[in-house]
Write an enzyme that holds these catalytic residues in place. Structure first.
Site, PDB file in Angstrom:
ATOM      1  N   CYS A  33       0.830  -1.212   0.000  1.00 11.77           N
ATOM      2  CA  CYS A  33       0.000   0.000   0.000  1.00 11.77           C
ATOM      3  C   CYS A  33       0.858   1.254   0.000  1.00 11.77           C
ATOM      4  O   CYS A  33       0.352   2.342  -0.239  1.00 11.77           O
ATOM      5  CB  CYS A  33      -0.937   0.001   1.200  1.00 11.77           C
ATOM      6  N   CYS A  60      -3.053   4.944   6.028  1.00  9.78           N
ATOM      7  CA  CYS A  60      -4.502   4.878   6.079  1.00  9.78           C
ATOM      8  C   CYS A  60      -5.004   5.108   7.507  1.00  9.78           C
ATOM      9  O   CYS A  60      -4.215   5.143   8.460  1.00  9.78           O
ATOM     10  CB  CYS A  60      -4.962   3.508   5.587  1.00  9.78           C
ATOM     11  N   CYS A 104      -2.338  -3.416   8.494  1.00 12.74           N
ATOM     12  CA  CYS A 104      -2.017  -2.074   8.990  1.00 12.74           C
ATOM     13  C   CYS A 104      -1.523  -2.149  10.436  1.00 12.74           C
ATOM     14  O   CYS A 104      -0.620  -1.405  10.828  1.00 12.74           O
ATOM     15  CB  CYS A 104      -3.231  -1.165   8.907  1.00 12.74           C
TER      16      CYS A 104
HETATM   17 FE1  FES Z   1      -1.550   0.522   4.229  1.00 13.48          FE
HETATM   18 FE2  FES Z   1      -3.381   0.447   6.029  1.00 13.48          FE
HETATM   19  S1  FES Z   1      -3.669   0.335   3.914  1.00 13.48           S
HETATM   20  S2  FES Z   1      -1.275   0.543   6.340  1.00 13.48           S
END
Ligand code: FES
Length: 141
Positions: A33, A60, A104
């Site tokens: 991500c 996020c 995450c």
């Molecule tokens: Fe990357 Fe949450 S989507 S840390």
């Protein structure tokens, strides 16, 4: 989808910022991500208690909420007890995360470990179960 606690820590994150001359600092990222988390620790030399813990997260909402909760959980613990602050412990303290957001919370655990690793490296200390961070991006600035 998110628990009240997650929303609360996301809207009002604790311990955001930096520590000047930290005892240990660790930066980790999630390749998928692209989110990045940096954790700073201030550790009492004698008692090895974590007096202060701050974080910065480019990520996020779940990453912000888990970093916030993780800093709250490690504060007041010794560097050895801080190993108990796993991603599961952080998730439990937040009343859970949606399955797609579990990674995450892993970032928070890895950031704590990276900061602890930095401290142990500088001071020649060993913490049982602590491994070298997979990826230390501290140097990539
Ligand atoms: Fe990357 Fe949450 S989507 S840390």
């Amino acid at each position: 989808m998110y628990s009240e606690k997650v929303m609360e820590h996301f809207s009002n994150p604790r311990n955001v910022g930096e520590i000047e001359n930290p005892s240990g600092v660790g930066t980790v990222g999630n390749a998928k991500c692209g989110d990045i988390m940096r954790m700073y620790l201030d550790i009492d030399e004698d008692t090895k208690v974590i007096r202060e813990c701050k974080f910065k997260t480019f990520g996020c909402g779940a990453a912000v909420a888990t970093s916030s909760m993780a800093t709250e959980l490690v504060k007041g613990k010794t560097i050895y007890e801080a190993m108990e602050v796993t991603n599961r412990a952080v998730m439990a303290a937040l009343d859970g995360l949606p399955p797609v957001k579990v990674h995450c919370s892993l970032l928070a655990e890895e950031a704590i470990h990276a900061a602890l690793w930095d401290y142990t490296e500088k001071n020649g200390i060993e913490i049982k179960g602590l491994k070298k961070p997979k990826e230390d991006i501290n140097d990539e600035e």
